[in-house]
Design a protein around this motif. Structure first.
Motif, short mmCIF file in Angstrom:
data_model
loop_
_atom_site.label_atom_id
_atom_site.label_comp_id
_atom_site.label_asym_id
_atom_site.label_seq_id
_atom_site.Cartn_x
_atom_site.Cartn_y
_atom_site.Cartn_z
N ARG A 51 39.95 9.94 -11.42
CA ARG A 51 39.41 11.20 -10.93
C ARG A 51 39.31 11.15 -9.41
O ARG A 51 38.88 10.14 -8.85
N GLU A 52 39.70 12.22 -8.77
CA GLU A 52 39.68 12.27 -7.32
C GLU A 52 39.00 13.55 -6.83
O GLU A 52 39.16 14.62 -7.43
N GLY A 53 38.26 13.42 -5.74
CA GLY A 53 37.60 14.56 -5.16
C GLY A 53 38.55 15.39 -4.33
O GLY A 53 39.32 14.84 -3.53
N MET A 54 38.50 16.71 -4.52
CA MET A 54 39.39 17.62 -3.82
C MET A 54 38.69 18.35 -2.68
O MET A 54 39.21 18.46 -1.58
N TYR A 65 37.46 18.20 2.58
CA TYR A 65 38.67 18.37 1.78
C TYR A 65 39.47 17.08 1.77
O TYR A 65 39.55 16.36 2.77
N ALA A 66 40.09 16.81 0.63
CA ALA A 66 41.04 15.71 0.56
C ALA A 66 42.28 16.09 1.37
O ALA A 66 42.64 17.27 1.43
N ASP A 67 42.92 15.11 1.98
CA ASP A 67 44.10 15.39 2.80
C ASP A 67 45.18 16.11 2.01
O ASP A 67 45.90 16.95 2.55
N SER A 68 45.28 15.80 0.73
CA SER A 68 46.36 16.36 -0.08
C SER A 68 46.23 17.85 -0.32
O SER A 68 47.20 18.51 -0.71
N VAL A 69 45.03 18.41 -0.07
CA VAL A 69 44.83 19.84 -0.34
C VAL A 69 44.40 20.63 0.88
O VAL A 69 44.22 21.85 0.79
N LYS A 70 44.23 19.98 2.02
CA LYS A 70 43.82 20.69 3.23
C LYS A 70 44.83 21.78 3.56
O LYS A 70 46.03 21.56 3.54
#
Length: 135
Positions: A51-54, A65-70
């Motif tokens: 599980r990862e925080g978004m 924000y996680a870098d993957s969704v910024k």
């Protein structure tokens, strides 16, 4: 009692958008210490992955924000503190996962701080809503 209930998941083509909602009941009970801010967040978990925080927001209005969704995901909490939302645009197949909302009182660092994205920082969790992004 604190209760979180996600909705809004579904299947969407790559490049599309979805808006997830988390109905919050018992917001006033999330923190037993009224002097501490309240943190709320969206996490996701794909099959076979951790599980990862978004995205996260606190009652001071600070966000993380996680870098993957910024630039693609936007978290918001309505003024009534009854709905936590996650607006997702430019969705990619790798965004496919079960999405969860979470809440807890924020750590007390003595000054306003950005909310965390680690799952151990949150004690209240919803049941999740599935997001599937197809090519």
């Amino acid at each position: 009692q604190v209760h979180l209930a996600e909705s809004g998941g579904g299947s969407v083509q790559a490049g599309g958008s979805l808006r997830l909602s988390c109905a919050v009941s018992g917001y006033a009970y999330i923190s037993k210490d009224t002097s501490r801010s309240i943190c709320m967040a969206w996490f996701r978990q794909a099959p076979g992955k951790e599980r990862e925080g978004m995205a996260a927001v606190n009652s001071d209005g600070l966000t993380s924000y996680a870098d993957s969704v910024k630039g693609r995901f936007t978290i918001s909490l309505d003024n009534a503190r009854s709905t936590l939302s996650l607006q997702m645009i430019s969705l990619k197949p790798e965004d496919t996962a079960m999405y969860y909302c979470a809440a807890d009182s924020c750590p007390d660092f003595g000054e306003p701080s950005s909310p965390g994205l680690e799952d151990y920082e949150y004690i209240y969790w919803g049941q999740g809503t599935q997001v599937t992004v197809t090519v």
